[in-house]
Design an enzyme around this catalytic site. Structure first.
Site, short mmCIF file in Angstrom:
data_model
loop_
_atom_site.label_atom_id
_atom_site.label_comp_id
_atom_site.label_asym_id
_atom_site.label_seq_id
_atom_site.Cartn_x
_atom_site.Cartn_y
_atom_site.Cartn_z
N LYS A 29 0.82 -1.12 -0.01
CA LYS A 29 0.10 -0.18 0.00
C LYS A 29 0.95 1.34 0.00
CE LYS A 29 -3.79 -0.81 2.19
NZ LYS A 29 -4.37 -1.28 3.37
N ARG A 98 -3.15 2.74 8.27
CA ARG A 98 -3.58 1.65 7.40
C ARG A 98 -2.52 0.89 7.60
NH1 ARG A 98 -4.87 4.65 1.62
NH2 ARG A 98 -5.93 2.79 1.52
N GLY A 107 -6.31 -10.26 7.40
CA GLY A 107 -5.98 -11.09 8.72
C GLY A 107 -5.22 -9.97 9.54
N MET A 109 -4.59 -5.80 10.82
CA MET A 109 -5.71 -4.56 11.29
C MET A 109 -6.33 -3.81 10.18
SD MET A 109 -4.84 -1.39 13.30
CE MET A 109 -4.89 -0.38 12.02
N ARG A 342 -3.05 -1.47 -6.80
CA ARG A 342 -2.26 -2.43 -6.76
C ARG A 342 -2.66 -3.59 -7.81
NH1 ARG A 342 -5.29 -4.98 -1.32
NH2 ARG A 342 -7.27 -5.05 -2.20
N HIS A 458 -2.59 -38.08 3.59
CA HIS A 458 -2.54 -39.37 2.30
C HIS A 458 -3.45 -39.15 1.35
CE1 HIS A 458 -3.73 -43.31 0.92
NE2 HIS A 458 -2.47 -43.44 1.29
N ARG A 564 4.10 -47.51 -17.62
CA ARG A 564 4.43 -48.71 -16.78
C ARG A 564 3.68 -49.99 -17.17
NH1 ARG A 564 3.31 -44.50 -12.17
NH2 ARG A 564 1.98 -43.81 -13.83
N ARG A 620 8.99 -48.85 -19.49
CA ARG A 620 9.63 -49.59 -18.37
C ARG A 620 9.48 -50.95 -18.14
NH1 ARG A 620 8.74 -47.57 -12.53
NH2 ARG A 620 6.95 -48.67 -12.46
N GLU A 750 17.18 -44.54 -9.64
CA GLU A 750 16.52 -44.48 -8.43
C GLU A 750 17.11 -45.23 -7.21
OE1 GLU A 750 12.56 -46.41 -9.54
OE2 GLU A 750 13.59 -47.95 -10.70
N SER A 769 16.55 -42.11 -16.59
CA SER A 769 15.38 -41.32 -16.09
C SER A 769 15.23 -41.63 -14.77
CB SER A 769 14.15 -42.02 -16.79
OG SER A 769 12.98 -41.39 -16.41
N GLY A 771 13.88 -41.74 -11.44
CA GLY A 771 12.87 -42.29 -10.65
C GLY A 771 12.71 -41.59 -9.29
N ASP A 774 11.25 -42.99 -5.78
CA ASP A 774 12.08 -44.22 -5.18
C ASP A 774 13.41 -43.65 -4.85
OD1 ASP A 774 10.69 -46.55 -4.78
OD2 ASP A 774 10.76 -47.19 -6.81
N CYS A 837 11.17 -38.98 -14.28
CA CYS A 837 9.67 -39.14 -14.24
C CYS A 837 9.07 -39.37 -12.92
CB CYS A 837 9.58 -40.41 -15.00
SG CYS A 837 10.72 -41.92 -14.44
N TYR A 857 14.70 -33.50 -20.14
CA TYR A 857 12.76 -33.34 -20.10
C TYR A 857 12.72 -33.51 -18.66
CZ TYR A 857 13.15 -38.58 -20.53
OH TYR A 857 13.40 -39.90 -20.37
P1 ADP Z 1 -7.72 -2.32 3.18
O1 ADP Z 1 -6.30 -2.84 2.99
O2 ADP Z 1 -8.87 -3.30 3.61
O3 ADP Z 1 -8.14 -2.04 1.51
P2 ADP Z 1 -7.30 0.50 3.54
O4 ADP Z 1 -6.31 1.06 4.39
O5 ADP Z 1 -6.85 0.62 2.04
O6 ADP Z 1 -7.86 -0.89 4.08
O7 ADP Z 1 -8.72 1.24 3.90
C1 ADP Z 1 -10.05 0.82 3.98
C2 ADP Z 1 -10.83 2.18 3.37
O8 ADP Z 1 -10.51 3.26 3.91
C3 ADP Z 1 -10.69 2.11 1.94
O9 ADP Z 1 -11.81 2.16 1.35
C4 ADP Z 1 -10.18 3.64 1.77
O10 ADP Z 1 -10.40 4.08 0.60
C5 ADP Z 1 -10.37 4.17 2.99
N1 ADP Z 1 -9.41 5.10 3.32
C6 ADP Z 1 -8.20 4.83 3.67
N2 ADP Z 1 -7.50 6.05 4.02
C7 ADP Z 1 -8.45 6.97 3.71
C8 ADP Z 1 -8.09 8.39 3.69
N3 ADP Z 1 -7.01 8.99 3.98
N4 ADP Z 1 -9.28 9.23 3.47
C9 ADP Z 1 -10.62 8.54 3.00
N5 ADP Z 1 -10.46 7.38 3.00
C10 ADP Z 1 -9.44 6.65 3.50
MG MG Z 2 -7.81 -0.77 0.48
MG MG Z 3 10.61 -46.83 -9.01
#
Ligand code: ADP
Ligand code: MG
Ligand code: MG
Length: 888
Positions: A29, A98, A107, A109, A342, A458, A564, A620, A750, A769, A771, A774, A837, A857
Site C-alpha cells: 500500500k 492503514r 487478517g 489490522m 495494486r 494421505h 508402466r 519400463r 532411483e 530417467s 525415478g 524411489d 519421471c 526433459y
Molecule cells: P484495506 O487494506 O482493507 O483495503 P485500506 O487501508 O485501503 O484498507 O482502507 C480501508 C478503506 O478506507 C478504503 O476504502 C479506503 O479508501 C479508505 N481510506 C483509507 N485512508 C483514507 C483516507 N486518508 N481518506 C479517505 N478514505 C480513506
Molecule cells: Mg484498500
Molecule cells: Mg521406482
C-alpha cells in the site's frame, strides 16, 4: 528513493518510481501511494512507517525513541503540507492509519479513519467544514473504529448503543440522526470504552496515533495473519508497514463519493469499466455492504469531471505498472483523490486473457506474459468445475486438496468404492481419513472427501497423484459408520445420497451440481505456445494406456517418459496368466504362460506407439515384486481349511501355490526381489516384454507410422546388472527389427548407488530417467506410504521439513545426487539423454531445479503437462533474468 537503514518513515513524495523495489520496505500500500504521488496523481499527503520499524518494534517489545521521533518529524511535515494540525481546535487535520505488508494479506489490522478527533477538535472540525452533523458523525465513527480495532472493544457493544438511540429518536436510518442525537451517541460510546477498557477515551491525538501504530504492528502476529502466511508460504519475519495519511471525505454530500475500480474485469479479464461506487459515503461503506453500491459506469452521470479524471488515471496506472490494477478512490466535493493501487487479484481465466492481450498490445513481452500465470492456478482451468451460475446448497467447506469437481453417491469404505465404482457407478469415497489400505477404492471413486487431514494428508497426496478431486479436513463432517452414513449440521447422508465435491475450492455441495468441463481456451493455448518457444526443458507424460497417451498428446506432451507395464498385468483376464507364469514350476509351464502374455502386451504397446506416432515412448520393464500379483496366503489357507481333511487335487494345487507364495514373501519388498532383479532371476520375463515391444514397433512401422520405442530397465544399482539385461534385450530386438534399427535402452536412476556410479552405468545406458519418488525414499530412508500416513505431517508442522519431499524435490539431498549423476553420466557418455519421471516432474519448484541442473526433459501425469510447460518456460525466463542480474 534512497533507502537508509534506520530510516523508519518515508513521506509519500520521497517514494520511489520503482515501486516494486520499495514494496519490501513500504509494504504494497505504501509503495503504491508513493508511486502514485511521484506520478503527480492526486494523493492526499502522508507517510509510511517501514517494515523495518515493525521488526524493530517486535524485537524490542515496544516503539523505540528513534521511531517515535521520526514519526513525529514526518507528522510535522504532513501538518505543514496539509496546512492543518492534528487535534487543532479550529481546523484540525484528520488522518487514517492503514496497515500494509509486502504481500497483501487479509487478517491484519483494519483501517482506522478520522483519527485526531476529540472533544475540542470536533468543534473546530464542525466550524471548518460548516457541517456540524457531518463532524459529529465523523467523531462517533472514529470512536467506534478505534474502539473496535485498537482497543479491542466488541463492535456489537457500539452497535447496540446506536440501535437503541435510533429507536429512542424514532430514526429509521443512521442518516436520520441529527447532530444533537450524535452528540448523545458520542457520550454513550465513550462510556462503552470506559466500561470495557477501564480508562477513558483518549483525547490526545499523539497518543491515539501511537496506539494505532502499535496495534498495526501487533496485528502481524494475530492467529489469522499467522495461519494465512502458513497457508501461502509467506515468511513470518518480514513485518508490516503502517501508512498515515490525511483524510479526504467522500461523505460530504452528493458531490462526494467513494469507490473501487479494476482496470480490467478480474473474473473474465475483459477490457472495460469494472467497479462500484457510492455517493456520499466513506471508504469502508462500499465493502461493509450496508448500502448497495452502483456500477461505476453510472458515476459519469453524477460526477462527470471526477469520472473523466478517474478513467484517465486508470489508464495511466495500468500503463505504468503494465498490469491490471485494483484501485481505490474518493471524491471530495467534486475533486478526485487516489487512495490505493495494486495489481488486482484475478481468476485463472482472467490471468490468461490479460497476459495474452497485454503481450499482443505490446505492453509486455511474450516472456513476461508467460511469467504472469501462476502454474498452480492453471489447475483451475484444467479440471472440471462447478458451474459458477448454478444455485448451490453448500453443505460445508474443507481444504482444496486436489483440483477438479466430481459428483457421486457417497460410499464409506474403500472396498465398496472399488466394487460400485468398478461396476461403473459414480461414487465419492467419504472417510474420516485414508491410509494406503484405501487406495484401491480411491482409484475407482470419482473423488474423495475426508473429515481429517491437511493438504499433505494421505488422501490429498494420493488424489493429486491420481488426478482425481479431493476435499480434506472437512471438519463439519461427522462420520457414523455404524449408521452407515455421515452428517453435516445434523443432516444425514447415506449410500443412496448424492453429493458433489469441488477439490479446487474445498466446497461440498448437496446433490448433483452442474459441472463445467474444462477446455483448452484460446488464451491458454496461445500462452502455452509462447511457453514452448521459451523453454529448454522437454515435457513428456507418464501414461500406461492409449487413452492416457492420447490425452497427454492433446495437452502438449512431447512423448511418454514413463509407461508402466505392471498396470497391464493387473487387468481382468490377464492376472490369471501372470499368476500361472509366476506359480509355474517347470520351464515349459513358464514359457507357455509367457507366450500367452506376449500378444496381449504387444497389443498394448502397439496402441500406445500409434497414439504417440513420431514421439518417443519410454516403456519400463516390469518393476514391482511378484507377490503383488499373487493371491494372499491368508486366503489360500482359508480355502484349504474349507476343503477339510479330505485329500483332493484342488488341495494339492493350493498347497503348491502356498509354497510359492510363501517363498516369495519378503520382509522388505521395496528393497527385495523387484526391478531389474526380476529380469535377472527370471530372464524369460524381460525377454518376452522386449519382444512384445519390438514387434509392436514393427507392426506400427508396417502401417506406415514412425514408432520410437525406448526400453527402460528399473532399479539398477550396478553396471553389471544393466550390462547383462542389455545384451539379452539387444539380441531379442535385433531378431525382430534387424540390426539396422536399434531401440534405445536405458535405465531408471532411483538408487543412491546408481547416482554415485552413474559414469559406469552410463556405459550401458542410452538414457537415464530419474525415478525421483524411489530415489527420495532410498536417499532419505523414508517409506512414502508410511511417512505420509503417519509422521510426515508433524515433520511439516514442526518445521523439521519445510516441504513434503515427495511433492517438491529435496534439493540439498536428493537434488545433489541427481546433479552428480547428470554430471558423471554425461562425462562418460556425452550424448546421454537425461529425464525425470514421477510426481516431481509436474511440480513447478522442482521443475525449476531440473531446468537449472540441465536435464533434457521432465515427465508427469497428463493433466500436469500444461503446468509443466509453463513452469519450464518460467524457469528459463527467471534463469535468464538472474544471469543478467535483474531481481524482482
Ligand atoms: P484495506 O487494506 O482493507 O483495503 P485500506 O487501508 O485501503 O484498507 O482502507 C480501508 C478503506 O478506507 C478504503 O476504502 C479506503 O479508501 C479508505 N481510506 C483509507 N485512508 C483514507 C483516507 N486518508 N481518506 C479517505 N478514505 C480513506
Ligand atoms: Mg484498500
Ligand atoms: Mg521406482
Amino acid at each position: 528513493m534512497t533507502v537508509a537503514r534506520g530510516t523508519f518513515a518515508y513521506e509519500f513524495s520521497e517514494g520511489s518510481e520503482q515501486a516494486l523495489a520499495s514494496k519490501e520496505i513500504l509494504g504494497g500500500k505504501g509503495a503504491g501511494l508513493a508511486a502514485m504521488s511521484s506520478l503527480g496523481l492526486p494523493v492526499p499527503p502522508g507517510f509510511t512507517i517501514t517494515t523495518e520499524a515493525c521488526r524493530d518494534y517486535m524485537a524490542a517489545g515496544g516503539l523505540s525513541g528513534e521511531i517515535v521521533e521520526q514519526v513525529e518529524r514526518q507528522l510535522g511535515k504532513l501538518e505543514e503540507s496539509a496546512g492543518k494540525r492534528l487535534g487543532d481546535s479550529e481546523d484540525p487535520l484528520l488522518v487514517s492509519v492503514r496497515s500494509g505488508a509486502t504481500v497483501s494479506m487479509p487478517g491484519m489490522m483494519d483501517t482506522v479513519l478520522n483519527l485526531g478527533l476529540g472533544d475540542a477538535a470536533v468543534e473546530g472540525f464542525a466550524a471548518s467544514t460548516g457541517d456540524e452533523r457531518f463532524a459529529y458523525d465523523s467523531y462517533r465513527r472514529f470512536i467506534q473504529m478505534f474502539g473496535d480495532v485498537v482497543l479491542k472493544v466488541e463492535h456489537e457493544k457500539f452497535e447496540a448503543e446506536l440501535e437503541s438511540l435510533k429507536i429512542e429518536a424514532g430514526a429509521e436510518d443512521d442518516t436520520d440522526l441529527s447532530a444533537e442525537d450524535l452528540k448523545g451517541l458520542i457520550e454513550r460510546y465513550k462510556r462503552v470504552v470506559e466500561d470495557e477498557t477501564g480508562s477513558s477515551f483518549s483525547q490526545d491525538p499523539r497518543e491515539q496515533l501511537e496506539l494505532s501504530i502499535q496495534a498495526v504492528f501487533d496485528s502481524w502476529n494475530t492467529p489469522r495473519a499467522i495461519s494465512y502466511r502458513k497457508e501461502f508460504d509467506l515468511p513470518d519475519d518480514s513485518g508490516t508497514a503502517v501508512t498515515v495519511q490525511a483524510m479526504v471525505f467522500g461523505n460530504m454530500g452528493d458531490s462526494s463519493a467513494t469507490g473501487v475500480v479494476f482496470t480490467r474485469d478480474p473474473s473474465t479479464g475483459d477490457q472495460g469499466l469494472w467497479g462500484e461506487f457510492l455517493l456520499n459515503a466513506q471508504g469502508e461503506d462500499v465493502v461493509a455492504g450496508i448500502r448497495t453500491p452502483k456500477p461505476i459506469a453510472e458515476m459519469e452521470a453524477f460526477l462527470p469531471r471526477a469520472f473523466g479524471e478517474l478513467l484517465e488515471t486508470m489508464r495511466r496506472l495500468e500503463n505504468e505498472y503494465r498490469d491490471m490494477q485494483d484501485i481505490e478512490f474518493t471524491v471530495e466535493r467534486d475533486k478526485l483523490y487516489m487512495l490505493q493501487t495494486r495489481s488486482g487479484k484475478r481468476t485463472a481465466a482472467a490471468a490468461l486473457k490479460i497476459a495474452r492481450e497485454m503481450a499482443e498490445e505490446d505492453i509486455i513481452s511474450r516472456e513476461e506474459a508467460v511469467t504472469r500465470i501462476d502454474p498452480s492456478q492453471l489447475d483451475q482451468v484444467l479440471h472440471p468445475y462447478i458451474d459458477p451460475e448454478a444455485e448451490l446448497e453448500i453443505l460445508a467447506e474443507g481444504l482444496p486438496a486436489s483440483p477438479g469437481a466430481a459428483t457421486g453417491k457417497v460410499v464409506f469404505s474403500a472396498d465398496e468404492a472399488e466394487e460400485r465404482g468398478g461396476a461403473g457407478e459414480s461414487v465419492i469415497l467419504v472417510r474420516k481419513e485414508t491410509t494406503p489400505d484405501d487406495v484401491h477404492g480411491m482409484v475407482r471413486a470419482k473423488g474423495t472427501l475426508t473429515a481429517l487431514g491437511g493438504m499433505t494428508s494421505h488422501a490429498a497426496v494420493v488424489a493429486r497423484g491420481l488426478g482425481i478431486p479431493a476435499v480434506t479436513g472437512c471438519k463439519a463432517l461427522k462420520i457414523d459408520s455404524s449408521a452407515g452414513g455421515f452428517s453435516i449440521d445434523g443432516k444425514t447422508f447415506t449410500g443412496e445420497d448424492t453429493i458433489t465435491i469441488e477439490g479446487s475450492t474445498g466446497r461440498v455441495v448437496e446433490g448433483a451440481a452442474p459441472l463445467v468441463e474444462p477446455e483448452m481456451s484460446g488464451d491458454l493455448e496461445r500462452l502455452l505456445a509462447w511457453a514452448d518457444e521459451t523453454r529448454d526443458l522437454g515435457v513428456r507424460a507418464n501414461a500406461d494406456t492409449p487413452e492416457d497417451a492420447n490425452r497427454a498428446r492433446s495437452l502438449g506432451a512431447e512423448g511418454i517418459g514413463l509407461c508402466r507395464t505392471e498396470h497391464m498385468f493387473m487387468q481382468e483376464g490377464r492376472l490369471e496368466i501372470v499368476r500361472d507364469m509366476i506359480l509355474s514350476d517347470t520351464d515349459e509351464a513358464t514359457t507357455d504362460a509367457l507366450s500367452r502374455l506376449e500378444p496381449l502386451q504387444r497389443g498394448d504397446f502397439e496402441g500406445i506407439l500409434e497414439e504417440m506416432d513420431g514421439l518417443p515412448v519410454t516403456i519400463r520393464l516390469l518393476d514391482p515384486p511378484l507377490h503383488e500379483f499373487l493371491p494372499d496366503s491368508v486366503d489360500l489357507y482359508e480355502r484349504l481349511a474349507e476343503l477339510g481333511d479330505e485329500e483332493s487335487s484342488e488341495a494339492t494345487e493350493i498347497r503348491r501355490q502356498l509354497r510359492v507364495v510363501e517363498s516369495l514373501e519378503e520382509a522388505n519388498p521395496m528393497l527385495g526381489l523387484r526391478g531389474c532383479r526380476l529380469g535377472i532371476v527370471r530372464p524369460g520375463l524381460y525377454r518376452m516384454q522386449a519382444r512384445a515391444i519390438a514387434e509392436a514397433a514393427k507392426n506400427a512401422r508396417e502401417k506406415g507410422l514412425n514408432p520410437i520405442a525406448e526400453i527402460m530397465v528399473p532399479l539398477v544399482g550396478f553396471r553389471t546388472e544393466l550390462a547383462g539385461i542389455r545384451t539379452e534385450i539387444e539380441a531379442v530386438v535385433g531378431e525382430v527389427l534387424g540390426p539396422e534399427s536399434p531401440v534405445r535402452i536405458g535405465t531408471m536412476i532411483e538408487l543412491p548407488r546408481a547416482c554415485v556410479v552413474a559414469h559406469e552405468i552410463a556405459q550401458e545406458a542410452d538414457f537415464f530417467s530419474f525415478g525421483t519418488n524411489d530415489l527420495t525414499q532410498t536417499t532419505c530412508g523414508l517409506s512414502r506410504d508410511d511417512a505420509e500416513s503417519a509422521f510426515l505431517a508433524s515433520y511439516l508442522e514442526g518445521g523439521i521439513l519445510e516441504k513434503n519431499p515427495f511433492q517438491t524435490v529435496d534439493q540439498d539431498g536428493v537434488g545433489e545426487l541427481v546433479a552428480m549423476a547428470c554430471k558423471r553420466g554425461r562425462e562418460s557418455r556425452p550424448d546421454i539423454k537425461l529425464g525425470v519421471c514421477g510426481e516431481h516432474g509436474g511440480d513447478p519448484e522442482s521443475i525449476r531445479f531440473f531446468h537449472e541442473t540441465g536435464l533434457d526433459y521432465v515427465s508427469c501425469s497428463p493433466y500436469r503437462v500444461p503446468v509443466a510447460r509453463l513452469a519450464a518456460a518460467q524457469a528459463a525466463v527467471n534463469g535468464e533474468r538472474e544471469a543478467l542480474g535483474v531481481t524482482r
